[in-house]
Design a protein around this motif. Structure first.
Motif, short mmCIF file in Angstrom:
data_model
loop_
_atom_site.label_atom_id
_atom_site.label_comp_id
_atom_site.label_asym_id
_atom_site.label_seq_id
_atom_site.Cartn_x
_atom_site.Cartn_y
_atom_site.Cartn_z
N VAL A 1 0.85 -1.19 0.00
CA VAL A 1 0.00 0.00 0.00
C VAL A 1 0.89 1.24 0.00
O VAL A 1 1.67 1.45 0.92
CB VAL A 1 -0.93 0.02 1.23
CG1 VAL A 1 -1.72 1.32 1.28
CG2 VAL A 1 -1.87 -1.18 1.20
N GLN A 2 0.79 2.03 -1.04
CA GLN A 2 1.57 3.26 -1.12
C GLN A 2 0.60 4.43 -1.17
O GLN A 2 -0.18 4.56 -2.11
CB GLN A 2 2.47 3.28 -2.36
CG GLN A 2 3.30 4.55 -2.46
CD GLN A 2 4.08 4.66 -3.76
OE1 GLN A 2 3.74 4.03 -4.74
NE2 GLN A 2 5.12 5.46 -3.75
N ILE A 23 -4.23 5.97 -3.10
CA ILE A 23 -3.44 4.77 -2.80
C ILE A 23 -3.01 4.15 -4.12
O ILE A 23 -3.85 3.76 -4.93
CB ILE A 23 -4.25 3.76 -1.98
CG1 ILE A 23 -4.65 4.35 -0.63
CG2 ILE A 23 -3.44 2.48 -1.77
CD1 ILE A 23 -5.49 3.40 0.23
N ASN A 24 -1.70 4.08 -4.32
CA ASN A 24 -1.17 3.39 -5.50
C ASN A 24 -1.16 1.90 -5.24
O ASN A 24 -0.66 1.43 -4.21
CB ASN A 24 0.24 3.87 -5.83
CG ASN A 24 0.24 5.26 -6.41
OD1 ASN A 24 -0.78 5.73 -6.91
ND2 ASN A 24 1.38 5.93 -6.35
N GLY A 25 -1.74 1.13 -6.15
CA GLY A 25 -1.74 -0.31 -5.99
C GLY A 25 -2.78 -0.80 -5.01
O GLY A 25 -2.70 -1.95 -4.55
N GLY A 26 -3.74 0.03 -4.68
CA GLY A 26 -4.78 -0.38 -3.74
C GLY A 26 -5.99 0.51 -3.85
O GLY A 26 -6.00 1.46 -4.65
N CYS A 94 -1.66 11.79 5.00
CA CYS A 94 -2.87 11.00 4.79
C CYS A 94 -2.59 9.57 5.22
O CYS A 94 -1.50 9.04 4.96
CB CYS A 94 -3.25 11.06 3.32
SG CYS A 94 -4.67 10.05 2.86
N GLY A 95 -3.58 8.96 5.85
CA GLY A 95 -3.39 7.60 6.31
C GLY A 95 -4.58 6.71 6.00
O GLY A 95 -5.73 7.19 5.92
N ALA A 96 -4.28 5.43 5.86
CA ALA A 96 -5.32 4.43 5.64
C ALA A 96 -5.43 3.59 6.89
O ALA A 96 -4.49 2.86 7.24
CB ALA A 96 -4.97 3.55 4.43
N TRP A 101 0.77 5.27 6.01
CA TRP A 101 0.83 6.72 5.91
C TRP A 101 1.69 7.13 4.74
O TRP A 101 2.66 6.45 4.39
CB TRP A 101 1.38 7.32 7.20
CG TRP A 101 0.46 7.11 8.36
CD1 TRP A 101 0.47 6.08 9.24
CD2 TRP A 101 -0.65 7.93 8.72
NE1 TRP A 101 -0.56 6.21 10.13
CE2 TRP A 101 -1.26 7.34 9.84
CE3 TRP A 101 -1.19 9.11 8.20
CZ2 TRP A 101 -2.39 7.89 10.46
CZ3 TRP A 101 -2.31 9.66 8.82
CH2 TRP A 101 -2.90 9.05 9.93
N GLY A 102 1.32 8.26 4.15
CA GLY A 102 2.13 8.79 3.08
C GLY A 102 3.30 9.61 3.61
O GLY A 102 3.50 9.73 4.82
N GLN A 103 4.05 10.18 2.67
CA GLN A 103 5.21 10.99 3.01
C GLN A 103 4.84 12.42 3.39
O GLN A 103 5.67 13.14 3.94
CB GLN A 103 6.19 11.01 1.84
CG GLN A 103 6.79 9.64 1.53
CD GLN A 103 7.62 9.13 2.68
OE1 GLN A 103 8.52 9.81 3.18
NE2 GLN A 103 7.33 7.91 3.15
N GLY A 104 3.63 12.79 3.09
CA GLY A 104 3.16 14.11 3.47
C GLY A 104 3.31 15.15 2.37
O GLY A 104 4.09 14.98 1.42
#
Length: 111
Positions: A1-2, A23-26, A94-96, A101-104
């Motif tokens: 999950v990216q 979300i890349n790949g999800g 952002c978080g799932a 979590w992403g890099q912001g």
């Protein structure tokens, strides 16, 4: 999950921004999604979350200035930032489901 955030930038006080998260790949449709932020020298804090069905919830301090929404069809979660103040400057994450979590994305509010 990216997780990938975008939409940050430099804005004047009183201005607005729209942050996006995908979300890349999800698929976001599997997750409750959240936005956090961290100002320089301060603790990371939650801003808002949006449930699978789209119901939002906000921290009390948001006081209607920010709006979270999700669009499962285009796999994107949004955070609308309105009436921005210099103290809103920071990195927005952002978080799932609090698991990923992403890099912001950096938001800077300055004249």
């Amino acid at each position: 999950v990216q997780i990938v955030e975008s939409g940050g930038g430099l804005v004047q006080p009183g201005g607005s921004l729209r942050l996006s998260c995908t979300i890349n790949g999800g698929s976001i449709s599997r997750w409750a999604m959240y936005w956090h932020r961290q100002a320089m020298g301060k603790r990371r804090e939650q801003i808002a979350g949006v449930a699978l069905g789209g119901t939002p919830n906000y921290e009390d301090w948001v006081q209607g200035r920010f709006i979270i929404s999700r669009n499962n069809a285009n796999n994107t979660v949004y955070l609308y930032l309105n009436n921005l103040k210099p103290e809103d400057s920071g990195v927005y994450y952002c978080g799932a489901g609090f698991a990923y979590w992403g890099q912001g994305t950096q938001v800077t509010v300055s004249a």
